[in-house]
Scaffold this active site. Structure first.
Site, mmCIF file in Angstrom:
data_model
loop_
_atom_site.group_PDB
_atom_site.id
_atom_site.type_symbol
_atom_site.label_atom_id
_atom_site.label_comp_id
_atom_site.label_asym_id
_atom_site.label_seq_id
_atom_site.Cartn_x
_atom_site.Cartn_y
_atom_site.Cartn_z
ATOM 1 N N GLU A 89 52.330 92.576 94.560
ATOM 2 C CA GLU A 89 51.254 92.945 93.650
ATOM 3 C C GLU A 89 51.461 94.380 93.157
ATOM 4 O O GLU A 89 51.824 95.263 93.934
ATOM 5 C CB GLU A 89 49.941 92.833 94.433
ATOM 6 N N LEU A 91 49.884 97.777 92.052
ATOM 7 C CA LEU A 91 48.644 98.553 92.161
ATOM 8 C C LEU A 91 48.881 99.923 91.531
ATOM 9 O O LEU A 91 49.784 100.649 91.949
ATOM 10 C CB LEU A 91 48.242 98.728 93.629
ATOM 11 N N ASP A 217 55.426 103.873 109.420
ATOM 12 C CA ASP A 217 56.149 104.919 108.674
ATOM 13 C C ASP A 217 55.164 105.635 107.765
ATOM 14 O O ASP A 217 55.326 105.696 106.549
ATOM 15 C CB ASP A 217 57.286 104.289 107.872
#
Length: 309
Positions: A89, A91, A217
């Protein structure tokens, strides 16, 4: 490449927009498609398939908690010849600023999520007539993950372990030092490590560690926000000690103070936190040494010396 994407995503529309992005490891590009905008990561390394599969599994695990917002993974595609493509997706986001405090709360909730599942499970076991097995997510009792994840391009062994100190020493620190030995045969690193590894268990005396699902991370380049709130991405997830997550967040700047204030309101610092933080930062310095070379030798060895004091 675009022909492959059209076929795999079953879209007639495939229109690139914005500027191509390049991280330290992969290239990225956003596209409009028939079903909406997507973000496409490309990597031509032979281990790209494994790397993206670990990232996809990490995003799915984080999404399943409902606690933090991450891009929805869409598809992993093998490239002809070598490499892979990961579609997720798109964003639109900016750097973390006004939602830093909210992200701190959400990361604390993420780290407490498995503990809350455990506590709920224990309550239900003690409830007369309880028996709706499988109706809710089960808590995780060990440290590790169900698949390999990569921190940068280095694959991380996530074999399940009952003991966090064993898991972290063997599958994080020792694994990084083995690579340094192979590439640099650094005598001082070898000598310091032989002294340090026997002292590591002392840093955890009296500390209860419940496995927490980690981003893995969490540096400032892997977080952002939009008008609706914070977003995290590029994870290398596993179940570990929640304190591990904060090490890299504190190392390279980019996290506003309200992030840490909000986090510690929900997860207070345990005794010995600062010394363990150094240990977790050691992992990140070693990982950077293996990725970017000798400029990280000095902070790696310096951290080992501090831990030995």
């Amino acid at each position: 490449m675009e022909q492959l994407l059209r076929a795999e995503l079953r879209t007639a529309t495939l229109r690139a927009f914005g500027s191509p992005g390049g991280g330290c490891i992969s290239e990225g590009r956003a596209y409009d498609t028939d079903t909406g905008p997507v973000f496409v990561k490309v990597n031509h390394r032979t281990q790209a398939q494994q790397m993206f599969a670990g990232e996809m599994a990490s995003l799915e695990a984080l999404r399943s908690t409902g606690v933090v917002r991450v891009p929805r993974p869409i598809k992993l595609i093998t490239l002809p010849g070598s490499g892979a493509v990961f579609v997720m997706e798109y964003l639109k986001m900016r750097s973390l600023s006004s939602h830093a405090s909210k992200l701190g709360e959400q990361m604390a909730d993420l780290h407490l999520y498995n503990q809350k599942l455990r506590d709920k499970s224990r309550e239900q076991e003690n409830t007369v007539g309880w028996g709706a097995e499988g109706a809710e997510p089960q808590h995780v009792t060990k440290f590790g993950f169900h698949t390999v994840t990569c921190c940068g391009f280095i694959p991380q062994v996530n074999e399940w372990q009952d003991n966090w100190v064993t898991f972290f020493t063997r599958h994080r620190l020792q694994a990084q030092l083995d690579l340094i030995e192979k590439d640099y045969a650094d005598r001082e690193a070898r000598e310091l490590w032989s002294q340090l590894q026997v002292k590591i268990p002392n840093l955890f005396c009296g500390t209860e560690i419940v496995p927490a699902l980690l981003h893995g991370d969490l540096w400032s380049g892997n977080v952002g926000e939009d008008d609706s709130g914070p977003i995290v991405y590029d994870p290398a997830s596993f179940y570990g000690h929640s304190e591990f997550e904060l090490a890299i967040a504190l190392m390279f700047g980019g996290f506003p103070r309200p992030f840490f204030t909000a986090y510690h309101r929900k997860v207070p610092k345990a005794p010995g936190f600062d010394k363990r933080l150094l240990l977790y930062q050691l992992f990140n310095y070693l990982n950077h040494w293996n990725h970017f070379g000798r400029e990280y030798r000095s902070p790696s060895l310096g951290t080992m010396r501090k831990l030995l004091k």
